[in-house]
Design a protein around this motif. Structure first.
Motif, PDB file in Angstrom:
ATOM      1  N   LEU A  86       0.829  -1.205   0.000  1.00  7.46           N
ATOM      2  CA  LEU A  86       0.000   0.000   0.000  1.00  7.46           C
ATOM      3  C   LEU A  86       0.865   1.257   0.000  1.00  7.46           C
ATOM      4  CD1 LEU A  86      -2.792  -1.008   2.548  1.00  7.46           C
ATOM      5  CD2 LEU A  86      -3.013  -0.787   0.070  1.00  7.46           C
ATOM      6  N   TYR A  87       1.932   1.249   0.789  1.00  4.48           N
ATOM      7  CA  TYR A  87       2.836   2.405   0.829  1.00  4.48           C
ATOM      8  C   TYR A  87       3.511   2.623  -0.521  1.00  4.48           C
ATOM      9  CZ  TYR A  87       6.719   5.381   2.271  1.00  4.48           C
ATOM     10  OH  TYR A  87       7.628   6.409   2.375  1.00  4.48           O
ATOM     11  N   GLU A  88       3.925   1.525  -1.149  1.00  8.71           N
ATOM     12  CA  GLU A  88       4.561   1.656  -2.463  1.00  8.71           C
ATOM     13  C   GLU A  88       3.586   2.214  -3.491  1.00  8.71           C
ATOM     14  OE1 GLU A  88       6.976  -1.108  -5.723  1.00  8.71           O
ATOM     15  OE2 GLU A  88       5.969  -2.017  -4.006  1.00  8.71           O
ATOM     16  N   ARG A  89       2.333   1.769  -3.432  1.00  8.30           N
ATOM     17  CA  ARG A  89       1.339   2.272  -4.381  1.00  8.30           C
ATOM     18  C   ARG A  89       1.066   3.760  -4.146  1.00  8.30           C
ATOM     19  NH1 ARG A  89      -3.987  -1.212  -5.436  1.00  8.30           N
ATOM     20  NH2 ARG A  89      -2.308  -2.525  -6.283  1.00  8.30           N
ATOM     21  N   LEU A  90       0.985   4.162  -2.890  1.00  8.64           N
ATOM     22  CA  LEU A  90       0.766   5.582  -2.596  1.00  8.64           C
ATOM     23  C   LEU A  90       1.944   6.428  -3.070  1.00  8.64           C
ATOM     24  CD1 LEU A  90      -0.783   5.365   0.993  1.00  8.64           C
ATOM     25  CD2 LEU A  90      -1.954   5.965  -1.122  1.00  8.64           C
ATOM     26  N   GLN A  91       3.156   5.895  -2.912  1.00  3.69           N
ATOM     27  CA  GLN A  91       4.333   6.629  -3.374  1.00  3.69           C
ATOM     28  C   GLN A  91       4.299   6.815  -4.888  1.00  3.69           C
ATOM     29  OE1 GLN A  91       5.553   8.176  -0.664  1.00  3.69           O
ATOM     30  NE2 GLN A  91       7.649   7.551  -1.093  1.00  3.69           N
ATOM     31  N   LYS A  92       3.938   5.770  -5.612  1.00  4.08           N
ATOM     32  CA  LYS A  92       3.842   5.874  -7.065  1.00  4.08           C
ATOM     33  C   LYS A  92       2.774   6.878  -7.487  1.00  4.08           C
ATOM     34  CE  LYS A  92       5.511   1.237  -8.256  1.00  4.08           C
ATOM     35  NZ  LYS A  92       5.170  -0.054  -8.867  1.00  4.08           N
ATOM     36  N   ARG A  93       1.648   6.874  -6.766  1.00  3.60           N
ATOM     37  CA  ARG A  93       0.570   7.807  -7.096  1.00  3.60           C
ATOM     38  C   ARG A  93       1.011   9.244  -6.869  1.00  3.60           C
ATOM     39  NH1 ARG A  93      -5.088   6.472  -4.470  1.00  3.60           N
ATOM     40  NH2 ARG A  93      -4.672   4.608  -5.719  1.00  3.60           N
ATOM     41  N   GLN A  94       1.760   9.485  -5.786  1.00  7.10           N
ATOM     42  CA  GLN A  94       2.235  10.845  -5.516  1.00  7.10           C
ATOM     43  C   GLN A  94       3.245  11.287  -6.570  1.00  7.10           C
ATOM     44  OE1 GLN A  94       3.727  10.969  -1.504  1.00  7.10           O
ATOM     45  NE2 GLN A  94       1.683  11.101  -0.595  1.00  7.10           N
ATOM     46  N   LEU A  95       4.096  10.366  -7.026  1.00  2.00           N
ATOM     47  CA  LEU A  95       5.045  10.704  -8.064  1.00  2.00           C
ATOM     48  C   LEU A  95       4.353  11.043  -9.371  1.00  2.00           C
ATOM     49  CD1 LEU A  95       7.862   8.061  -7.418  1.00  2.00           C
ATOM     50  CD2 LEU A  95       7.953  10.523  -6.975  1.00  2.00           C
ATOM     51  N   GLU A  96       3.307  10.272  -9.690  1.00  4.38           N
ATOM     52  CA  GLU A  96       2.558  10.551 -10.927  1.00  4.38           C
ATOM     53  C   GLU A  96       1.839  11.887 -10.853  1.00  4.38           C
ATOM     54  OE1 GLU A  96       0.009   7.230 -11.332  1.00  4.38           O
ATOM     55  OE2 GLU A  96       1.590   5.850 -12.016  1.00  4.38           O
TER      56      GLU A  96
END
Length: 304
Positions: free
Chosen positions: A291-301
Protein backbone atom coordinates in the motif's frame (compact mmCIF):
# COMPACT_ATOMS: atom_id res chain seq x y z
CA UNK A 1 39.85 -1.58 -23.65
CA UNK A 2 38.39 1.88 -23.23
CA UNK A 3 38.29 3.69 -19.92
CA UNK A 4 34.48 3.75 -20.08
CA UNK A 5 34.36 -0.06 -20.04
CA UNK A 6 36.91 -0.25 -17.23
CA UNK A 7 34.78 1.98 -15.00
CA UNK A 8 31.52 0.38 -16.14
CA UNK A 9 32.35 -3.03 -14.67
CA UNK A 10 32.58 -1.90 -11.02
CA UNK A 11 29.36 0.04 -11.49
CA UNK A 12 27.63 -3.10 -12.75
CA UNK A 13 28.92 -5.15 -9.82
CA UNK A 14 27.76 -2.43 -7.42
CA UNK A 15 24.30 -2.55 -8.98
CA UNK A 16 24.13 -6.35 -8.76
CA UNK A 17 25.47 -6.57 -5.18
CA UNK A 18 22.16 -5.66 -3.44
CA UNK A 19 20.32 -8.35 -5.40
CA UNK A 20 22.95 -10.95 -4.49
CA UNK A 21 22.60 -9.86 -0.85
CA UNK A 22 18.81 -10.23 -0.99
CA UNK A 23 19.04 -13.69 -2.56
CA UNK A 24 21.59 -15.00 -0.05
CA UNK A 25 20.19 -13.47 3.13
CA UNK A 26 16.45 -13.27 2.39
CA UNK A 27 15.25 -15.57 -0.39
CA UNK A 28 17.39 -18.56 0.55
CA UNK A 29 16.46 -18.47 4.28
CA UNK A 30 12.85 -17.82 3.27
CA UNK A 31 12.97 -20.95 1.12
CA UNK A 32 14.16 -23.02 4.08
CA UNK A 33 11.41 -21.63 6.33
CA UNK A 34 8.80 -22.25 3.63
CA UNK A 35 9.93 -25.85 3.22
CA UNK A 36 9.79 -26.45 6.99
CA UNK A 37 6.30 -24.91 7.15
CA UNK A 38 5.12 -27.57 4.67
CA UNK A 39 6.67 -30.41 6.70
CA UNK A 40 5.34 -32.44 9.61
CA UNK A 41 6.52 -32.47 13.21
CA UNK A 42 8.73 -35.41 14.15
CA UNK A 43 10.66 -36.52 17.22
CA UNK A 44 14.00 -36.41 15.49
CA UNK A 45 16.87 -34.13 14.65
CA UNK A 46 15.87 -31.90 12.93
CA UNK A 47 12.36 -32.04 14.47
CA UNK A 48 10.45 -32.30 11.20
CA UNK A 49 10.03 -34.57 8.20
CA UNK A 50 10.60 -35.08 5.32
CA UNK A 51 14.24 -34.01 5.07
CA UNK A 52 15.75 -33.53 1.64
CA UNK A 53 18.70 -35.90 1.20
CA UNK A 54 20.42 -35.07 -2.05
CA UNK A 55 22.94 -37.87 -1.55
CA UNK A 56 20.14 -40.48 -1.78
CA UNK A 57 19.31 -39.51 -5.35
CA UNK A 58 16.57 -37.68 -7.21
CA UNK A 59 13.91 -40.27 -6.32
CA UNK A 60 14.25 -39.54 -2.60
CA UNK A 61 13.87 -35.83 -3.32
CA UNK A 62 10.68 -36.51 -5.29
CA UNK A 63 9.31 -38.57 -2.40
CA UNK A 64 10.13 -35.76 0.01
CA UNK A 65 8.35 -33.20 -2.18
CA UNK A 66 5.28 -35.46 -2.33
CA UNK A 67 5.15 -35.58 1.48
CA UNK A 68 4.84 -31.80 1.83
CA UNK A 69 1.41 -30.46 2.75
CA UNK A 70 -0.47 -27.34 3.86
CA UNK A 71 -1.74 -28.93 7.09
CA UNK A 72 0.12 -26.45 9.29
CA UNK A 73 -1.48 -23.48 7.52
CA UNK A 74 -4.93 -25.07 7.94
CA UNK A 75 -4.17 -25.46 11.65
CA UNK A 76 -3.37 -21.76 11.97
CA UNK A 77 -6.77 -20.85 10.51
CA UNK A 78 -8.72 -23.35 12.62
CA UNK A 79 -7.06 -22.84 16.01
CA UNK A 80 -8.34 -19.82 17.97
CA UNK A 81 -5.01 -19.43 19.78
CA UNK A 82 -3.14 -18.46 16.62
CA UNK A 83 -5.97 -16.33 15.27
CA UNK A 84 -6.14 -14.44 18.57
CA UNK A 85 -2.35 -13.96 18.58
CA UNK A 86 -2.46 -12.42 15.09
CA UNK A 87 -5.42 -10.17 15.92
CA UNK A 88 -3.86 -9.02 19.19
CA UNK A 89 -0.52 -8.34 17.52
CA UNK A 90 -2.15 -6.21 14.83
CA UNK A 91 -4.30 -4.40 17.41
CA UNK A 92 -1.31 -3.60 19.61
CA UNK A 93 0.74 -2.51 16.59
CA UNK A 94 -1.99 -0.18 15.28
CA UNK A 95 -2.62 1.35 18.71
CA UNK A 96 1.07 1.79 19.52
CA UNK A 97 1.82 3.25 16.08
CA UNK A 98 -1.02 5.76 16.50
CA UNK A 99 0.37 6.79 19.91
CA UNK A 100 3.86 7.10 18.43
CA UNK A 101 2.55 9.33 15.64
CA UNK A 102 0.64 11.54 18.08
CA UNK A 103 3.71 11.94 20.29
CA UNK A 104 6.42 11.92 17.63
CA UNK A 105 4.89 14.42 15.20
CA UNK A 106 4.92 17.44 17.57
CA UNK A 107 8.47 16.58 18.64
CA UNK A 108 9.66 16.33 15.03
CA UNK A 109 7.81 19.52 14.12
CA UNK A 110 9.43 21.37 17.00
CA UNK A 111 12.88 20.03 16.06
CA UNK A 112 12.42 21.19 12.45
CA UNK A 113 11.55 24.71 13.64
CA UNK A 114 14.56 25.07 15.93
CA UNK A 115 17.53 27.21 14.91
CA UNK A 116 20.05 25.26 12.86
CA UNK A 117 22.62 25.07 15.65
CA UNK A 118 20.07 23.51 18.03
CA UNK A 119 18.70 20.97 15.56
CA UNK A 120 21.87 18.89 15.84
CA UNK A 121 21.57 18.92 19.63
CA UNK A 122 17.95 17.80 19.45
CA UNK A 123 18.93 15.04 17.01
CA UNK A 124 21.57 13.75 19.43
CA UNK A 125 19.05 13.75 22.29
CA UNK A 126 16.71 11.60 20.19
CA UNK A 127 19.48 9.15 19.25
CA UNK A 128 21.06 8.91 22.73
CA UNK A 129 18.84 5.98 23.87
CA UNK A 130 20.33 3.85 21.07
CA UNK A 131 23.70 4.08 22.82
CA UNK A 132 22.39 1.77 25.54
CA UNK A 133 21.43 -1.86 25.08
CA UNK A 134 17.77 -2.35 24.21
CA UNK A 135 17.39 -5.10 26.79
CA UNK A 136 18.94 -2.99 29.56
CA UNK A 137 16.49 -0.16 28.80
CA UNK A 138 13.52 -2.53 29.08
CA UNK A 139 14.81 -3.88 32.40
CA UNK A 140 15.16 -0.28 33.56
CA UNK A 141 11.46 0.20 32.87
CA UNK A 142 10.74 -2.88 35.01
CA UNK A 143 12.45 -1.12 37.92
CA UNK A 144 10.55 2.11 37.22
CA UNK A 145 7.14 0.43 36.95
CA UNK A 146 7.42 -2.08 39.78
CA UNK A 147 5.32 -1.82 42.95
CA UNK A 148 7.84 0.32 44.85
CA UNK A 149 9.44 1.77 41.74
CA UNK A 150 10.22 5.35 40.82
CA UNK A 151 6.88 6.04 39.11
CA UNK A 152 4.80 5.01 42.12
CA UNK A 153 7.08 6.94 44.46
CA UNK A 154 6.57 10.12 42.40
CA UNK A 155 2.79 9.62 42.25
CA UNK A 156 2.63 9.05 46.01
CA UNK A 157 4.84 12.06 46.71
CA UNK A 158 2.58 14.28 44.59
CA UNK A 159 -0.49 12.80 46.33
CA UNK A 160 -1.95 11.79 42.97
CA UNK A 161 -2.64 8.26 44.27
CA UNK A 162 -3.27 6.95 47.76
CA UNK A 163 -1.57 3.59 47.22
CA UNK A 164 0.89 2.15 44.70
CA UNK A 165 -0.59 1.43 41.28
CA UNK A 166 -0.08 -1.91 39.56
CA UNK A 167 1.83 -1.19 36.35
CA UNK A 168 3.81 -4.31 35.58
CA UNK A 169 2.20 -7.25 33.75
CA UNK A 170 -0.39 -4.95 32.19
CA UNK A 171 -1.03 -3.66 28.69
CA UNK A 172 -0.27 -0.14 29.95
CA UNK A 173 3.29 -1.15 30.82
CA UNK A 174 3.64 -2.82 27.43
CA UNK A 175 2.52 0.31 25.57
CA UNK A 176 4.88 2.47 27.65
CA UNK A 177 7.78 0.20 26.73
CA UNK A 178 6.86 0.09 23.04
CA UNK A 179 6.34 3.84 22.71
CA UNK A 180 9.59 4.58 24.54
CA UNK A 181 11.59 2.08 22.45
CA UNK A 182 10.21 2.97 19.02
CA UNK A 183 9.76 6.73 19.37
CA UNK A 184 13.08 7.59 17.63
CA UNK A 185 12.02 5.50 14.62
CA UNK A 186 8.97 7.73 14.29
CA UNK A 187 10.69 11.05 14.97
CA UNK A 188 13.66 10.70 12.60
CA UNK A 189 11.80 10.24 9.28
CA UNK A 190 9.26 12.90 10.28
CA UNK A 191 12.03 15.33 11.13
CA UNK A 192 13.85 14.60 7.86
CA UNK A 193 10.68 15.46 5.90
CA UNK A 194 9.65 18.52 7.93
CA UNK A 195 13.17 19.98 7.92
CA UNK A 196 13.19 20.03 4.10
CA UNK A 197 9.85 21.81 3.88
CA UNK A 198 9.93 25.36 2.54
CA UNK A 199 8.74 27.85 5.22
CA UNK A 200 7.57 30.13 2.41
CA UNK A 201 4.67 27.76 1.70
CA UNK A 202 3.28 28.16 5.22
CA UNK A 203 3.90 31.92 5.10
CA UNK A 204 2.01 32.17 1.82
CA UNK A 205 -0.97 30.32 3.29
CA UNK A 206 -0.94 32.64 6.31
CA UNK A 207 -0.75 35.71 4.10
CA UNK A 208 -3.82 34.46 2.24
CA UNK A 209 -5.79 34.49 5.49
CA UNK A 210 -5.60 30.85 6.59
CA UNK A 211 -5.58 30.37 10.40
CA UNK A 212 -2.69 28.36 11.93
CA UNK A 213 -4.67 25.11 12.21
CA UNK A 214 -5.72 25.35 8.57
CA UNK A 215 -2.13 26.07 7.48
CA UNK A 216 -1.02 22.93 9.29
CA UNK A 217 -3.84 20.72 8.01
CA UNK A 218 -3.83 21.88 4.38
CA UNK A 219 -0.12 22.63 3.85
CA UNK A 220 2.22 21.16 6.47
CA UNK A 221 0.63 17.78 7.07
CA UNK A 222 0.07 16.83 3.39
CA UNK A 223 3.68 17.71 2.58
CA UNK A 224 4.89 15.59 5.50
CA UNK A 225 2.98 12.46 4.45
CA UNK A 226 6.09 10.70 3.06
CA UNK A 227 7.70 11.03 6.48
CA UNK A 228 4.50 9.89 8.17
CA UNK A 229 4.34 6.81 5.95
CA UNK A 230 8.00 5.96 6.54
CA UNK A 231 7.69 6.40 10.30
CA UNK A 232 4.50 4.35 10.48
CA UNK A 233 6.09 1.47 8.56
CA UNK A 234 9.32 1.61 10.58
CA UNK A 235 7.28 1.26 13.78
CA UNK A 236 4.29 -0.86 12.76
CA UNK A 237 6.20 -3.73 11.12
CA UNK A 238 8.59 -4.57 13.99
CA UNK A 239 5.91 -3.98 16.64
CA UNK A 240 3.71 -6.69 15.11
CA UNK A 241 6.44 -9.25 15.70
CA UNK A 242 7.71 -7.77 18.97
CA UNK A 243 8.71 -10.37 21.55
CA UNK A 244 10.89 -8.87 24.29
CA UNK A 245 8.67 -5.98 25.43
CA UNK A 246 5.37 -7.94 25.69
CA UNK A 247 7.19 -10.85 27.34
CA UNK A 248 8.82 -8.68 30.04
CA UNK A 249 6.25 -5.95 30.62
CA UNK A 250 2.85 -7.39 29.62
CA UNK A 251 0.84 -10.17 31.19
CA UNK A 252 1.48 -13.76 30.18
CA UNK A 253 -2.19 -14.47 29.49
CA UNK A 254 -2.34 -12.41 26.30
CA UNK A 255 0.25 -13.66 23.83
CA UNK A 256 1.33 -11.82 20.72
CA UNK A 257 2.53 -13.64 17.64
CA UNK A 258 6.19 -13.07 18.53
CA UNK A 259 5.74 -14.87 21.83
CA UNK A 260 3.74 -17.60 20.09
CA UNK A 261 6.58 -18.17 17.64
CA UNK A 262 9.06 -18.42 20.52
CA UNK A 263 6.91 -20.98 22.34
CA UNK A 264 6.43 -23.13 19.25
CA UNK A 265 10.11 -23.10 18.31
CA UNK A 266 11.80 -23.48 21.69
CA UNK A 267 9.19 -24.91 24.09
CA UNK A 268 6.95 -27.11 21.94
CA UNK A 269 9.72 -27.87 19.38
CA UNK A 270 7.06 -27.61 16.69
CA UNK A 271 9.15 -26.06 13.95
CA UNK A 272 6.66 -26.66 11.10
CA UNK A 273 3.81 -24.80 12.83
CA UNK A 274 6.15 -22.01 13.92
CA UNK A 275 7.49 -21.67 10.37
CA UNK A 276 3.94 -21.55 8.98
CA UNK A 277 3.06 -18.83 11.51
CA UNK A 278 6.15 -16.85 10.43
CA UNK A 279 5.19 -17.18 6.74
CA UNK A 280 1.67 -15.92 7.43
CA UNK A 281 3.09 -13.02 9.44
CA UNK A 282 5.35 -12.11 6.53
CA UNK A 283 2.41 -12.15 4.11
CA UNK A 284 0.36 -9.96 6.47
CA UNK A 285 3.19 -7.43 6.74
CA UNK A 286 3.55 -7.25 2.97
CA UNK A 287 0.12 -5.58 2.76
CA UNK A 288 1.14 -2.21 4.31
CA UNK A 289 4.38 -2.24 2.32
CA UNK A 290 2.51 -2.70 -0.96
CA UNK A 291 0.00 0.00 0.00
CA UNK A 292 2.84 2.41 0.83
CA UNK A 293 4.56 1.66 -2.46
CA UNK A 294 1.34 2.27 -4.38
CA UNK A 295 0.77 5.58 -2.60
CA UNK A 296 4.33 6.63 -3.37
CA UNK A 297 3.84 5.87 -7.07
CA UNK A 298 0.57 7.81 -7.10
CA UNK A 299 2.23 10.85 -5.52
CA UNK A 300 5.05 10.70 -8.06
CA UNK A 301 2.56 10.55 -10.93
CA UNK A 302 0.62 13.50 -9.51
CA UNK A 303 3.88 15.45 -9.08
CA UNK A 304 4.64 15.01 -12.77
Amino acid sequence: MSSRRIFARPARFAAIAPYIWMVLFFLVPFGFVLKISLSQTAIAQPPYEPVFDLTAGWESVKVAFAALSFDNFRLLGSDDIYVYAYVRSLTVAVTATALLLLIGYPIAYGMARLPKRWQAVAMVLVIVPFWTSFLIRIYAWINILQHDGLLNQILLALHLVSQPVVWLSTDTAMYIGIVYSYLPFMILPLYATLAKMEPALEEAASDLGAPPWQVFWLVTFPLSLPGVGAGVLLCFIPIVGEFVIPDLLAGSNSLMIGQTLWLEFFTNKDWPVASAAAIVLLVVLLVPLLLYERLQKRQLEQGR
